[in-house]
Design a protein around this motif. Structure first.
Motif, PDB file in Angstrom:
ATOM      1  N   ALA A  11       0.867  -1.179   0.000  1.00  0.00           N
ATOM      2  CA  ALA A  11       0.000   0.000   0.000  1.00  0.00           C
ATOM      3  C   ALA A  11       0.903   1.228   0.000  1.00  0.00           C
ATOM      4  N   PHE A  12       0.379   2.324  -0.560  1.00  0.00           N
ATOM      5  CA  PHE A  12       1.168   3.539  -0.689  1.00  0.00           C
ATOM      6  C   PHE A  12       0.342   4.741  -0.254  1.00  0.00           C
ATOM      7  N   LYS A  13       1.040   5.823   0.024  1.00  0.00           N
ATOM      8  CA  LYS A  13       0.363   7.071   0.333  1.00  0.00           C
ATOM      9  C   LYS A  13      -0.122   7.686  -0.964  1.00  0.00           C
ATOM     10  N   GLY A  14      -1.435   7.857  -1.093  1.00  0.00           N
ATOM     11  CA  GLY A  14      -2.013   8.425  -2.292  1.00  0.00           C
ATOM     12  C   GLY A  14      -2.285   9.903  -2.150  1.00  0.00           C
ATOM     13  N   ALA A  15      -3.167  10.406  -3.016  1.00  0.00           N
ATOM     14  CA  ALA A  15      -3.470  11.834  -3.027  1.00  0.00           C
ATOM     15  C   ALA A  15      -4.099  12.292  -1.716  1.00  0.00           C
ATOM     16  N   ASP A  16      -4.971  11.443  -1.136  1.00  0.00           N
ATOM     17  CA  ASP A  16      -5.616  11.850   0.112  1.00  0.00           C
ATOM     18  C   ASP A  16      -5.844  10.698   1.083  1.00  0.00           C
ATOM     19  N   ARG A  17      -5.265   9.528   0.772  1.00  0.00           N
ATOM     20  CA  ARG A  17      -5.466   8.368   1.641  1.00  0.00           C
ATOM     21  C   ARG A  17      -4.480   7.274   1.224  1.00  0.00           C
ATOM     22  N   GLU A  18      -4.497   6.164   1.936  1.00  0.00           N
ATOM     23  CA  GLU A  18      -3.687   5.017   1.561  1.00  0.00           C
ATOM     24  C   GLU A  18      -4.340   4.323   0.365  1.00  0.00           C
ATOM     25  N   ILE A  19      -3.525   3.918  -0.606  1.00  0.00           N
ATOM     26  CA  ILE A  19      -4.073   3.308  -1.823  1.00  0.00           C
ATOM     27  C   ILE A  19      -3.480   1.923  -2.038  1.00  0.00           C
ATOM     28  N   TYR A  20      -4.249   1.069  -2.749  1.00  0.00           N
ATOM     29  CA  TYR A  20      -3.882  -0.328  -2.958  1.00  0.00           C
ATOM     30  C   TYR A  20      -4.092  -0.688  -4.439  1.00  0.00           C
ATOM     31  N   TRP A  21      -3.449  -1.757  -4.844  1.00  0.00           N
ATOM     32  CA  TRP A  21      -3.718  -2.306  -6.170  1.00  0.00           C
ATOM     33  C   TRP A  21      -5.139  -2.888  -6.198  1.00  0.00           C
ATOM     34  N   GLN A  22      -5.818  -2.707  -7.316  1.00  0.00           N
ATOM     35  CA  GLN A  22      -7.167  -3.248  -7.469  1.00  0.00           C
ATOM     36  C   GLN A  22      -7.410  -3.632  -8.928  1.00  0.00           C
ATOM     37  N   ALA A  23      -8.362  -4.545  -9.139  1.00  0.00           N
ATOM     38  CA  ALA A  23      -8.717  -4.921 -10.504  1.00  0.00           C
ATOM     39  C   ALA A  23      -9.435  -3.759 -11.189  1.00  0.00           C
ATOM     40  N   ALA A  24      -9.190  -3.593 -12.479  1.00  0.00           N
ATOM     41  CA  ALA A  24      -9.781  -2.480 -13.238  1.00  0.00           C
ATOM     42  C   ALA A  24     -11.155  -2.850 -13.764  1.00  0.00           C
ATOM     43  N   SER A  25     -12.005  -3.369 -12.901  1.00  0.00           N
ATOM     44  CA  SER A  25     -13.344  -3.802 -13.298  1.00  0.00           C
ATOM     45  C   SER A  25     -14.299  -2.629 -13.135  1.00  0.00           C
ATOM     46  N   ASP A  26     -14.603  -1.951 -14.249  1.00  0.00           N
ATOM     47  CA  ASP A  26     -15.486  -0.783 -14.173  1.00  0.00           C
ATOM     48  C   ASP A  26     -16.928  -1.107 -14.549  1.00  0.00           C
ATOM     49  N   GLY A  27     -17.207  -2.406 -14.799  1.00  0.00           N
ATOM     50  CA  GLY A  27     -18.578  -2.833 -15.086  1.00  0.00           C
ATOM     51  C   GLY A  27     -18.997  -2.674 -16.527  1.00  0.00           C
ATOM     52  N   VAL A  28     -18.101  -2.136 -17.370  1.00  0.00           N
ATOM     53  CA  VAL A  28     -18.427  -1.906 -18.783  1.00  0.00           C
ATOM     54  C   VAL A  28     -17.295  -2.459 -19.639  1.00  0.00           C
ATOM     55  N   TYR A  29     -17.610  -3.328 -20.583  1.00  0.00           N
ATOM     56  CA  TYR A  29     -16.591  -3.917 -21.449  1.00  0.00           C
ATOM     57  C   TYR A  29     -16.577  -3.182 -22.788  1.00  0.00           C
ATOM     58  N   ASP A  30     -15.841  -2.064 -22.807  1.00  0.00           N
ATOM     59  CA  ASP A  30     -15.752  -1.255 -24.028  1.00  0.00           C
ATOM     60  C   ASP A  30     -14.312  -1.016 -24.449  1.00  0.00           C
ATOM     61  N   GLY A  31     -13.366  -1.804 -23.880  1.00  0.00           N
ATOM     62  CA  GLY A  31     -11.976  -1.673 -24.261  1.00  0.00           C
ATOM     63  C   GLY A  31     -11.252  -0.524 -23.595  1.00  0.00           C
ATOM     64  N   TYR A  32     -11.961   0.258 -22.771  1.00  0.00           N
ATOM     65  CA  TYR A  32     -11.410   1.462 -22.163  1.00  0.00           C
ATOM     66  C   TYR A  32     -11.329   1.276 -20.657  1.00  0.00           C
ATOM     67  N   VAL A  33     -10.141   1.473 -20.097  1.00  0.00           N
ATOM     68  CA  VAL A  33      -9.985   1.421 -18.640  1.00  0.00           C
ATOM     69  C   VAL A  33     -10.313   2.805 -18.102  1.00  0.00           C
ATOM     70  N   ASP A  34     -11.443   2.917 -17.432  1.00  0.00           N
ATOM     71  CA  ASP A  34     -11.978   4.201 -17.005  1.00  0.00           C
ATOM     72  C   ASP A  34     -11.463   4.536 -15.608  1.00  0.00           C
ATOM     73  N   LEU A  35     -10.299   5.206 -15.564  1.00  0.00           N
ATOM     74  CA  LEU A  35      -9.697   5.551 -14.280  1.00  0.00           C
ATOM     75  C   LEU A  35     -10.540   6.556 -13.512  1.00  0.00           C
ATOM     76  N   ARG A  36     -11.217   7.441 -14.222  1.00  0.00           N
ATOM     77  CA  ARG A  36     -12.069   8.425 -13.551  1.00  0.00           C
ATOM     78  C   ARG A  36     -13.188   7.733 -12.782  1.00  0.00           C
ATOM     79  N   GLU A  37     -13.726   6.662 -13.336  1.00  0.00           N
ATOM     80  CA  GLU A  37     -14.803   5.929 -12.679  1.00  0.00           C
ATOM     81  C   GLU A  37     -14.280   5.111 -11.506  1.00  0.00           C
ATOM     82  N   LEU A  38     -13.056   4.623 -11.605  1.00  0.00           N
ATOM     83  CA  LEU A  38     -12.533   3.668 -10.639  1.00  0.00           C
ATOM     84  C   LEU A  38     -11.779   4.298  -9.474  1.00  0.00           C
ATOM     85  N   LEU A  39     -11.184   5.472  -9.698  1.00  0.00           N
ATOM     86  CA  LEU A  39     -10.296   6.061  -8.699  1.00  0.00           C
ATOM     87  C   LEU A  39     -10.765   7.457  -8.315  1.00  0.00           C
ATOM     88  N   ARG A  40     -10.714   7.759  -7.024  1.00  0.00           N
ATOM     89  CA  ARG A  40     -11.086   9.072  -6.522  1.00  0.00           C
ATOM     90  C   ARG A  40     -10.020   9.560  -5.540  1.00  0.00           C
TER      91      ARG A  40
END
Length: 362
Positions: free
Chosen positions: A223-252
């Motif tokens: 785990a690492f110090k993120g922008a405002d909290r501790e952050i961890y590796w996670q699967a990029a499962s955004d619920g939509v299979y459109d070939g695009y990894v939507d970081l805006r949807e997954l990370l805050r």
């Protein structure tokens, strides 16, 4: 500018200021429509983004756009309006009305096929949203991808063809047709979003130039110090299979942020391939810990915008991507193809599987 200002106000917690900006611009927009204006500024891609992404009363936006559409001929502006209305009706749950608009998207696709390739924010993501919101029936309704594929083949637009195939893949994912989903992605040369592991957001202060821990080693247990909290590796499962990894949807938070994605591709032999990327915003890509590509440009993600020729090793190859963001959309496309843009059926993607991943072949 109104959309960006509103998002920045929201990012600092001033939602009242964001609502004021949105409302002020929308009121001016309605007055312009009432005056009979019909130019591209009134219904161009910027206006589309504002109307679909700002916090506005959905039914009021629908009424305004329907009034605009009635005054227009068969123009691109009217077709943009029709595409917007299809998504908006999906949002408010009027699926029958939404399908009526979607039946006529072929004309919209034919018009934009005459223009240079547009990015994801220029309209593709809102069609992805409409497909996601569409209620499930007994079987998938491929109206949208079929219309787009027909236009792509007529106009000779390979980019439209790939997007149509990704739309089909989204339906396969929606209906649990995992074999067909995997086959579509394999033919396109794209990892399924679930294969990616991502981490972020790190704070974007000189983020493009700064070295963050994932550039030095990958340990999924860290785990690492993120922008405002501790952050961890996670699967990029955004619920939509459109070939695009939507970081805006997954990370805050997604404003002024940096993230990383890692995936492995297994090749049966040494092979020269093309990496085809589209990123929003600046980004770097490493293959087997060697930097092979970077782009310092703030722009929308376009499928296959960048092409890099590289050599894969036999066995596992590690792909690490870094993407920064200031505001609005944030994410990336990545495909591995031959020189004609087709995927290799014998390449296999998989996520890292344990602590301190090592390459199969050095």
């Amino acid at each position: 500018h109104a959309l960006r200002a509103g998002l920045l106000f929201k990012a600092i917690g001033d939602t009242a200021a964001a609502r004021h900006v949105y409302r002020s611009y929308f009121d001016r927009y309605k007055k312009a429509i009432a005056s009979g204006r019909s130019d591209y500024q009134l219904m161009g891609s910027g206006a589309v983004a504002f109307l679909l992404e700002a916090d506005l009363p959905q039914l009021e936006v629908i009424q305004t756009l329907e009034e605009f559409a009635k005054t227009q001929g068969p123009t691109l502006e009217r077709q943009l309006c029709v595409a917007c209305l299809g998504t908006l009706y999906m949002r408010v749950g009027d699926y029958q009305k939404a399908k009526q608009f979607q039946q006529g998207l072929g004309e919209f696709f034919s018009l934009i096929a005459k223009l240079p390739a547009g990015g994801r924010s220029a309209g593709w993501k809102h069609l992805v949203e409409a497909i996601h919101l569409e209620p499930k029936g007994d079987s998938p309704d491929f109206t949208i991808p079929d219309q787009l594929l027909e236009v792509a083949q007529t106009a000779g637009r390979k980019d439209f063809e790939y997007i149509a195939r990704l739309f089909r893949a989204q339906y396969h994912g929606k209906y649990g047709r995992s074999d067909k989903l995997a086959a579509e992605y394999r033919d396109l040369g794209s990892p399924v979003e679930d294969d990616w592991m991502i981490i972020g957001p790190f704070k974007n202060r000189s983020g493009f130039l700064r070295t963050f821990p994932p550039e030095e080693s990958i340990d999924l247990t860290e785990a690492f110090k993120g922008a405002d909290r501790e952050i961890y590796w996670q699967a990029a499962s955004d619920g939509v299979y459109d070939g695009y990894v939507d970081l805006r949807e997954l990370l805050r938070p997604s404003t002024w942020a940096v993230a990383y994605g890692v995936v492995y591709v297994n090749s049966p032999d040494k092979r020269v391939v093309q990496f085809r990327l589209g990123t929003d915003e600046t980004s770097k890509l490493w293959l087997n810990d060697e930097l092979v590509w970077q782009s310092y440009r703030k722009r929308d993600a376009k499928l296959d915008e960048h092409m890099v020729t590289v050599a894969l090793r036999p066995g596992d190859n590690k792909l690490l991507i870094k993407v920064t963001n200031t505001d609005r959309d944030w994410g990336y496309y990545l495909r591995i193809t031959d020189e004609n843009g087709e995927g290799y059926p014998d390449l296999q993607f998989h996520p890292p599987t344990g602590e301190k991943e090592e390459l199969a072949v050095r």
